[in-house]
Design a protein around this motif. Structure first.
Motif, PDB file in Angstrom:
ATOM      1  N   UNK A  20       0.783  -1.228   0.000  1.00  0.00           N
ATOM      2  CA  UNK A  20       0.000   0.000   0.000  1.00  0.00           C
ATOM      3  C   UNK A  20       0.812   1.274   0.000  1.00  0.00           C
ATOM      4  N   UNK A  21       2.125   1.176   0.009  1.00  0.00           N
ATOM      5  CA  UNK A  21       2.974   2.365  -0.029  1.00  0.00           C
ATOM      6  C   UNK A  21       4.376   1.947  -0.444  1.00  0.00           C
ATOM      7  N   UNK A  22       5.189   2.943  -0.769  1.00  0.00           N
ATOM      8  CA  UNK A  22       6.576   2.681  -1.112  1.00  0.00           C
ATOM      9  C   UNK A  22       6.951   3.260  -2.458  1.00  0.00           C
ATOM     10  N   UNK A  23       8.180   3.753  -2.525  1.00  0.00           N
ATOM     11  CA  UNK A  23       8.712   4.346  -3.749  1.00  0.00           C
ATOM     12  C   UNK A  23       9.382   3.293  -4.631  1.00  0.00           C
ATOM     13  N   UNK A  24       9.808   2.191  -4.026  1.00  0.00           N
ATOM     14  CA  UNK A  24      10.522   1.140  -4.743  1.00  0.00           C
ATOM     15  C   UNK A  24      11.284   0.287  -3.749  1.00  0.00           C
ATOM     16  N   UNK A  25      12.403  -0.296  -4.215  1.00  0.00           N
ATOM     17  CA  UNK A  25      13.231  -1.091  -3.305  1.00  0.00           C
ATOM     18  C   UNK A  25      14.656  -0.553  -3.309  1.00  0.00           C
ATOM     19  N   UNK A  26      15.326  -0.752  -2.182  1.00  0.00           N
ATOM     20  CA  UNK A  26      16.738  -0.397  -2.061  1.00  0.00           C
ATOM     21  C   UNK A  26      17.541  -1.694  -2.068  1.00  0.00           C
ATOM     22  N   UNK A  27      18.589  -1.706  -2.884  1.00  0.00           N
ATOM     23  CA  UNK A  27      19.505  -2.834  -2.941  1.00  0.00           C
ATOM     24  C   UNK A  27      20.843  -2.337  -2.416  1.00  0.00           C
ATOM     25  N   UNK A  28      21.424  -3.092  -1.497  1.00  0.00           N
ATOM     26  CA  UNK A  28      22.714  -2.711  -0.946  1.00  0.00           C
ATOM     27  C   UNK A  28      23.504  -3.932  -0.541  1.00  0.00           C
ATOM     28  N   UNK A  29      24.624  -3.692   0.092  1.00  0.00           N
ATOM     29  CA  UNK A  29      25.458  -4.773   0.614  1.00  0.00           C
ATOM     30  C   UNK A  29      25.781  -4.475   2.068  1.00  0.00           C
ATOM     31  N   UNK A  30      26.040  -5.534   2.817  1.00  0.00           N
ATOM     32  CA  UNK A  30      26.497  -5.398   4.193  1.00  0.00           C
ATOM     33  C   UNK A  30      27.562  -6.461   4.435  1.00  0.00           C
ATOM     34  N   UNK A  31      28.386  -6.228   5.429  1.00  0.00           N
ATOM     35  CA  UNK A  31      29.394  -7.207   5.810  1.00  0.00           C
ATOM     36  C   UNK A  31      28.690  -8.367   6.483  1.00  0.00           C
ATOM     37  N   UNK A  32      28.943  -9.580   5.966  1.00  0.00           N
ATOM     38  CA  UNK A  32      28.246 -10.749   6.498  1.00  0.00           C
ATOM     39  C   UNK A  32      28.880 -12.025   5.972  1.00  0.00           C
ATOM     40  N   UNK A  33      28.620 -13.121   6.675  1.00  0.00           N
ATOM     41  CA  UNK A  33      29.024 -14.439   6.195  1.00  0.00           C
ATOM     42  C   UNK A  33      30.524 -14.644   6.196  1.00  0.00           C
ATOM     43  N   UNK A  34      30.923 -15.759   5.633  1.00  0.00           N
ATOM     44  CA  UNK A  34      32.337 -16.118   5.648  1.00  0.00           C
ATOM     45  C   UNK A  34      33.107 -15.534   4.465  1.00  0.00           C
TER      46      UNK A  34
END
Length: 106
Positions: A20-34
């Motif tokens: 019901x709302x939102x401009x779109x999606x944000x794609x990013x990266x984060x430090x994670x995993x091995x």
């Protein structure tokens, strides 16, 4: 540039409509995993002035300046395999990934 397949765009559009709302999606990266980095997806309600915006098939994709270095040229698809479904990332910058597929290196 971030590329969304038509299937991925349709999936995001349907989620935004149901939400019901939102401009779109944000794609990013984060430090994670091995291996070091993992993809992060979130809905965008408030646009950050520093985000780069890409629009494909009527869906806006926002990327923060720090993440674009790792994601430039990324293609996102939405796939269904049997009972499993989800986003699939084809990243030309990826040099390797961990065995479980949770994280990647550039």
């Amino acid at each position: 540039m971030i590329h969304l397949t038509e299937t991925a765009a349709n999936h995001v559009r349907n989620y935004l409509l149901n939400r019901g709302k939102g401009e779109g999606i944000r794609v990013g990266v984060k430090t994670s995993g091995c291996s070091g980095l993992a993809y992060v997806l979130e809905f965008v309600d408030d646009i950050n002035e520093y985000d780069q915006v890409f629009e494909q098939h009527g869906v806006k994709v926002f990327v923060d300046p720090k993440s674009i270095v790792y994601l430039d040229g990324l293609e996102m698809d939405y796939v269904k395999n049997g009972l499993n479904e989800g986003f699939e990332f084809n990243n030309p910058n990826k040099k390797g990934e961990c065995g479980c597929g949770e994280s990647f290196t550039v």
